[in-house]
Design an enzyme around this catalytic site. Structure first.
Site, PDB file in Angstrom:
ATOM      1  N   HIS A   1       0.822  -1.207   0.000  1.00 40.00           N
ATOM      2  CA  HIS A   1       0.000   0.000   0.000  1.00 40.00           C
ATOM      3  C   HIS A   1       0.857   1.259   0.000  1.00 40.00           C
ATOM      4  CE1 HIS A   1      -3.332  -2.513   2.095  1.00 40.00           C
ATOM      5  NE2 HIS A   1      -3.715  -2.275   0.854  1.00 40.00           N
TER       6      HIS A   1
ATOM      7  N   CYS B   1      -3.225   1.020   9.678  1.00 37.22           N
ATOM      8  CA  CYS B   1      -4.202   0.067   9.142  1.00 37.22           C
ATOM      9  C   CYS B   1      -5.199  -0.436  10.177  1.00 37.22           C
ATOM     10  CB  CYS B   1      -3.496  -1.121   8.478  1.00 37.22           C
ATOM     11  SG  CYS B   1      -2.658  -2.217   9.622  1.00 37.22           S
TER      12      CYS B   1
END
Length: 276
Positions: A164, A262
């Site tokens: 990511h 996250c």
């Protein structure tokens, strides 16, 4: 713009026992310690003044702790994502119901069936969006972010060497982008700087994983000095309050993800929206 980093709520999800069976698990993974560290993470969010909505673990969804990937919330609107890993798309469906029921926020769904976007690829600077084009997020997904928040510029940025975008860059404060001195981080930062609508200060730390940090209500949360001593020295030179948080056991499974960002969805709930 500083209000972009003032939050009232957070959504988190406790670790299921099935988390240990995650494909990223290492042989020396300690589930009990990971749960303790996650509990400390949640307590830290509460200490910083957030009303935390803590979801129960879902054994059928081993990645459910990584809630960030399921929604992007800005200015009281929640974009419900379509995670790039098909097995995680049910998590986004559940998150839509939670955001509507618990917070009463309006939600936007992605109409393009070919679009995929993980929240871990969406970086909001307070002035504009950067969306990582990665293994999990495609250009159609970036267009969905732009459509959901038309008041902000939205720039797709190719991500390589990481799952990511937020593995490589995060916000360390208003107008401050935190990046590491690693090749992958420097490359994505150059792409961002070329396309950015606004200018930012760059905070460079030597350790890649240390670049994943959280700026919440005037405090920067970062990984510990035991893990990343030289990076923490740099964080300690900042003018804002800083706070070390040990999430190293969760990070053994989140190694392809970004352990601090996250595990929560951060929300500033507009005052005109009352609790349901």
């Amino acid at each position: 713009m500083a209000n972009a980093f003032r939050f009232t709520h957070a959504i988190v999800c406790r670790l299921p026992d099935s988390f240990e069976k995650n494909a990223g698990a290492t042989s020396n993974f300690n589930l009990g310690l990971a749960k303790e560290q996650h509990a400390a993470y949640v307590s830290t969010l509460r200490r910083l003044g957030l009303d935390v909505i803590e979801l129960p673990p879902d054994e059928a969804l081993p990645d459910c702790v990584f809630v960030e990937d399921t929604a992007v919330v800005v200015n009281g609107t929640a974009l419900i994502t379509r995670p790039g890993q098909p097995s995680r798309q049910k998590e986004a469906i559940i998150m839509k119901a939670i955001i509507q029921k618990e917070l009463g926020l309006p939600t936007v769904e992605i109409s393009d069936q070919k679009a995929t976007v993980d929240g871990g690829d969406v970086l909001f600077t307070g002035k504009e969006f950067f969306v990582g084009i990665s293994e999990r997020t495609n250009l159609s997904g970036a267009r969905a972010v732009a459509a959901a928040f038309p008041e902000y510029p939205c720039t797709p940025v190719k991500v390589s060497g990481a799952l990511h975008l937020k593995n490589l860059v995060t916000m360390a404060g208003p107008d401050i982008i935190c990046a590491s001195k690693t090749k992958d981080s420097e490359e994505v930062l150059k792409r961002m700087e070329r396309e950015a609508t606004f200018q930012y200060q760059i905070l460079r730390v030597p350790d890649r994983d240390a670049a994943n940090c959280l700026f919440i209500n005037g405090t920067l949360i970062h990984r510990t000095g035991d893990e990343f001593q030289e990076s923490v020295k740099i964080f300690n030179e900042l003018a804002c309050d800083t706070l070390e948080l040990d999430i190293s056991e969760v990070a053994k499974i989140a190694k392809l993800q970004a352990a601090l960002t996250c595990c929560s969805i951060l929300i500033r709930k507009p005052k005109h929206i009352k609790n349901l």
